[in-house]
Write a protein that holds these residues in place. Structure first.
Motif, PDB file in Angstrom:
ATOM      1  N   GLY A 107       0.697  -1.256  -0.126  1.00  0.00           N
ATOM      2  CA  GLY A 107      -0.062   0.196  -0.029  1.00  0.00           C
ATOM      3  C   GLY A 107       0.718   1.350  -0.104  1.00  0.00           C
ATOM      4  N   HIS A 108       1.997   1.205   0.599  1.00  0.00           N
ATOM      5  CA  HIS A 108       2.837   2.397   0.697  1.00  0.00           C
ATOM      6  C   HIS A 108       3.222   2.651  -0.546  1.00  0.00           C
ATOM      7  CE1 HIS A 108       2.670   0.844   4.809  1.00  0.00           C
ATOM      8  NE2 HIS A 108       3.142   1.944   5.188  1.00  0.00           N
ATOM      9  N   MET A 109       3.647   1.567  -1.278  1.00  0.00           N
ATOM     10  CA  MET A 109       4.246   2.085  -2.737  1.00  0.00           C
ATOM     11  C   MET A 109       3.059   2.539  -3.642  1.00  0.00           C
ATOM     12  SD  MET A 109       6.670  -1.146  -3.093  1.00  0.00           S
ATOM     13  CE  MET A 109       5.679  -2.375  -2.277  1.00  0.00           C
ATOM     14  N   LEU A 110       2.083   1.959  -3.586  1.00  0.00           N
ATOM     15  CA  LEU A 110       0.963   2.284  -4.536  1.00  0.00           C
ATOM     16  C   LEU A 110       0.409   3.713  -4.100  1.00  0.00           C
ATOM     17  CD1 LEU A 110      -1.366  -0.798  -4.150  1.00  0.00           C
ATOM     18  CD2 LEU A 110       0.164  -0.059  -6.299  1.00  0.00           C
ATOM     19  N   VAL A 111       0.338   4.232  -2.827  1.00  0.00           N
ATOM     20  CA  VAL A 111       0.141   5.772  -2.538  1.00  0.00           C
ATOM     21  C   VAL A 111       1.234   6.591  -3.047  1.00  0.00           C
ATOM     22  CG1 VAL A 111      -0.370   7.062  -0.614  1.00  0.00           C
ATOM     23  CG2 VAL A 111      -1.713   4.970  -0.783  1.00  0.00           C
ATOM     24  N   MET A 112       2.641   6.364  -2.966  1.00  0.00           N
ATOM     25  CA  MET A 112       3.778   6.878  -3.352  1.00  0.00           C
ATOM     26  C   MET A 112       3.712   7.237  -4.917  1.00  0.00           C
ATOM     27  SD  MET A 112       6.610   6.308  -0.731  1.00  0.00           S
ATOM     28  CE  MET A 112       7.531   7.604  -1.077  1.00  0.00           C
ATOM     29  N   GLY A 113       2.830   6.477  -5.859  1.00  0.00           N
ATOM     30  CA  GLY A 113       2.617   6.571  -6.974  1.00  0.00           C
ATOM     31  C   GLY A 113       3.461   5.580  -8.158  1.00  0.00           C
ATOM     32  N   LEU A 130       9.405  -4.156  -9.572  1.00  0.00           N
ATOM     33  CA  LEU A 130      10.232  -2.937  -8.939  1.00  0.00           C
ATOM     34  C   LEU A 130      11.708  -3.512  -8.406  1.00  0.00           C
ATOM     35  CD1 LEU A 130       7.469  -1.225  -6.952  1.00  0.00           C
ATOM     36  CD2 LEU A 130       8.345  -0.762  -9.219  1.00  0.00           C
ATOM     37  N   SER A 131      11.948  -4.501  -8.035  1.00  0.00           N
ATOM     38  CA  SER A 131      13.408  -4.967  -7.652  1.00  0.00           C
ATOM     39  C   SER A 131      13.584  -6.034  -8.648  1.00  0.00           C
ATOM     40  CB  SER A 131      13.117  -5.648  -6.448  1.00  0.00           C
ATOM     41  OG  SER A 131      12.831  -4.391  -5.298  1.00  0.00           O
ATOM     42  N   SER A 137       7.538  -9.795  -2.115  1.00  0.00           N
ATOM     43  CA  SER A 137       6.736  -9.110  -1.673  1.00  0.00           C
ATOM     44  C   SER A 137       7.310  -8.140  -0.472  1.00  0.00           C
ATOM     45  CB  SER A 137       5.543  -9.916  -0.790  1.00  0.00           C
ATOM     46  OG  SER A 137       4.816  -9.209  -0.220  1.00  0.00           O
ATOM     47  N   MET A 138       8.273  -8.757   0.003  1.00  0.00           N
ATOM     48  CA  MET A 138       8.760  -7.933   1.416  1.00  0.00           C
ATOM     49  C   MET A 138       9.928  -6.910   1.120  1.00  0.00           C
ATOM     50  SD  MET A 138       8.562 -10.850   4.465  1.00  0.00           S
ATOM     51  CE  MET A 138      10.168 -11.233   4.198  1.00  0.00           C
ATOM     52  N   HIS A 139      10.440  -6.968  -0.067  1.00  0.00           N
ATOM     53  CA  HIS A 139      11.638  -6.171  -0.426  1.00  0.00           C
ATOM     54  C   HIS A 139      11.550  -5.314  -1.768  1.00  0.00           C
ATOM     55  CE1 HIS A 139      13.311  -9.455   2.206  1.00  0.00           C
ATOM     56  NE2 HIS A 139      13.599  -8.406   2.911  1.00  0.00           N
ATOM     57  N   MET A 140      10.688  -4.249  -1.457  1.00  0.00           N
ATOM     58  CA  MET A 140      10.739  -3.439  -2.807  1.00  0.00           C
ATOM     59  C   MET A 140      11.157  -2.143  -2.566  1.00  0.00           C
ATOM     60  SD  MET A 140       7.179  -4.517  -4.495  1.00  0.00           S
ATOM     61  CE  MET A 140       6.303  -5.598  -3.317  1.00  0.00           C
ATOM     62  N   PHE A 141      11.569  -1.476  -3.523  1.00  0.00           N
ATOM     63  CA  PHE A 141      12.366  -0.103  -3.476  1.00  0.00           C
ATOM     64  C   PHE A 141      12.104   0.605  -4.536  1.00  0.00           C
ATOM     65  CE2 PHE A 141      16.233   1.698  -1.680  1.00  0.00           C
ATOM     66  CZ  PHE A 141      16.842   2.465  -2.712  1.00  0.00           C
ATOM     67  N   SER A 142      12.256   2.047  -4.404  1.00  0.00           N
ATOM     68  CA  SER A 142      12.333   2.851  -5.605  1.00  0.00           C
ATOM     69  C   SER A 142      12.982   4.146  -4.962  1.00  0.00           C
ATOM     70  CB  SER A 142      10.889   3.528  -5.852  1.00  0.00           C
ATOM     71  OG  SER A 142      11.090   4.364  -6.887  1.00  0.00           O
ATOM     72  N   ASN A 143      14.157   4.386  -5.522  1.00  0.00           N
ATOM     73  CA  ASN A 143      14.962   5.729  -5.180  1.00  0.00           C
ATOM     74  C   ASN A 143      14.480   6.929  -5.841  1.00  0.00           C
ATOM     75  OD1 ASN A 143      17.406   7.038  -4.050  1.00  0.00           O
ATOM     76  ND2 ASN A 143      17.978   7.139  -5.847  1.00  0.00           N
ATOM     77  N   TYR A 148      12.230   3.541   0.274  1.00  0.00           N
ATOM     78  CA  TYR A 148      13.311   2.761   0.738  1.00  0.00           C
ATOM     79  C   TYR A 148      12.954   1.619   1.369  1.00  0.00           C
ATOM     80  CZ  TYR A 148      15.754   6.788  -0.407  1.00  0.00           C
ATOM     81  OH  TYR A 148      16.278   8.115  -1.189  1.00  0.00           O
ATOM     82  N   GLY A 149      11.936   0.799   0.975  1.00  0.00           N
ATOM     83  CA  GLY A 149      11.564  -0.628   1.410  1.00  0.00           C
ATOM     84  C   GLY A 149      10.499  -0.675   2.336  1.00  0.00           C
ATOM     85  N   GLY A 150       9.978  -1.639   2.354  1.00  0.00           N
ATOM     86  CA  GLY A 150       9.956  -3.117   2.192  1.00  0.00           C
ATOM     87  C   GLY A 150      11.316  -3.540   2.888  1.00  0.00           C
ATOM     88  N   ASN A 151      11.181  -3.910   4.289  1.00  0.00           N
ATOM     89  CA  ASN A 151      12.148  -4.329   4.881  1.00  0.00           C
ATOM     90  C   ASN A 151      11.684  -5.592   6.057  1.00  0.00           C
ATOM     91  OD1 ASN A 151      14.781  -2.432   4.820  1.00  0.00           O
ATOM     92  ND2 ASN A 151      13.008  -1.293   4.797  1.00  0.00           N
TER      93      ASN A 151
END
Length: 358
Positions: A107-113, A130-131, A137-143, A148-151
């Motif tokens: 959800g965090h990634m979707l809302v961040m665009g 994305l990675s 599912s647990m480790h996604m990232f977009s600089n 910064y994740g998904g940790n």
């Protein structure tokens, strides 16, 4: 002996008593929120509705795909908690403020665009993820989006998020680190080491405790000696407050206050979001530690999306048909993401040796 105790499993009455206290606390918070809730504009209500609905439908589809074997490993769904990340992101500066969370991160990634196709393809382990299909599912990232994740390590994001705040202060770029963790992670030692450093150096970080009551499966009342998690920073001199995490308006208002506090050089701030997840800790969790009535009650009385839907209709910001059109658009986006994630090729074996530091 209570006459009904012969019919109930051992410990059930204690759990019911705990839930009654929980409901009383949530109702008190909700009542206060209702009386103090800021009004959203038409655009804000419709934006919040669309963003939360995207998360809900995406997560429902992810759950279906997990059940079909298309998603492997772990899969932690955000269903029920949508108002938290939606309201906070509405209060932040997109592309400037950093966000970091644990493994309940879709959800965090979707809302961040971030592109829903890329998010879903990462869940299915495809190269368009994305990675690059290597994180799952647990480790996604977009600089690019400053996500910064998904940790996967419980509580690790508190230390990393504090580091992001240190980097912001070092560079002087005016950004804030928004660092999410749950009520379970709130008992980790590294969280308090991070609190100490953040306050000592007045780092621009907002710690968001997403208290969904059950951590991995143990009620917060049975795992924490002090259950007002917003006050966990008192010994460090960090301000904190509890927020109705099921009302996106209250989330946004509190987030604006906390982010401004951090951005203005006053140091860290803690927001405890009183929220609730409808599903188990992960897709492999049957959630037998709580009753079906408890979940049904929360869905019927406090659902974050239905609250917004009701306000939109009452204020005539949109008609039923217009909301159905939004729903149709969201379902089309999710279907497209699922189709892409099902048909996209898997990563080339050479990807095993990329992005590795020796």
């Amino acid at each position: 002996m209570h006459p009904a105790s012969r019919r109930a499993p051992k410990g059930l009455w204690q759990r019911l008593s705990s839930f009654r206290r929980y409901r009383m606390a949530r109702k008190a918070t909700a009542a206060k929120a209702k009386s103090n809730a800021p009004e959203f504009t038409k655009d804000e209500e419709l934006h919040a509705f669309r963003e939360m609905l995207l998360i809900r439908r995406f997560e429902e589809k992810a759950g279906q795909m997990y059940g079909m074997g298309l998603i492997g490993g772990f899969c932690h769904l955000y269903i029920g908690q949508e108002a938290v990340v939606t309201g906070i992101t509405m209060a932040s500066k997109k592309g400037e403020d950093a966000q970091i969370t644990g493994y309940r991160d879709h959800g965090h990634m979707l809302v961040m665009g971030l592109d829903p196709k890329g998010v879903m393809a990462e869940l299915t382990g495809r190269k368009g993820g994305l990675s690059k299909g290597k994180g799952g599912s647990m480790h996604m990232f977009s600089n690019e989006h400053r996500f910064y994740g998904g940790n996967g390590i419980v509580g690790a994001q508190a230390s990393l998020g504090t580091g992001l705040a240190f980097a912001s202060k070092y560079r002087g770029d005016g950004s804030v680190s928004i660092t999410y963790f749950g009520d379970g992670a709130a008992n980790q030692g590294q969280v308090y080491e991070s609190f100490n450093m953040a306050k000592l150096w007045k780092l621009p970080v907002v710690y968001v405790i997403e208290n969904n009551k059950y951590a991995m499966g143990t009620s917060v009342e049975r795992s924490a000696s002090t259950t007002d998690l917003s006050q966990r920073g008192v010994s460090f001199g960090i301000q904190g407050e509890q927020v109705d995490g099921m009302d996106v308006r209250m989330v946004k208002e509190a987030a604006e206050r906390a982010i401004e506090h951090a951005r203005s050089g006053k140091g860290p701030y803690i927001l405890e979001m009183l929220t609730y997840r409808y599903r188990g800790h992960s897709m492999s969790d049957p959630a037998k530690y709580r009753s079906k009535d408890e979940v049904t009650t929360m869905r019927s009385e406090r659902d974050p999306i239905e609250q917004v839907r009701k306000r939109i209709l009452e204020q005539k910001f949109a008609s039923e048909d217009e909301l159905k059109d939004i729903e149709k658009d969201i379902r089309a986006i999710v279907t497209e993401a699922a189709d892409f994630a099902t048909n996209d090729p898997e990563p080339d074996p050479s990807e095993l040796y990329t992005d590795i530091t020796v």
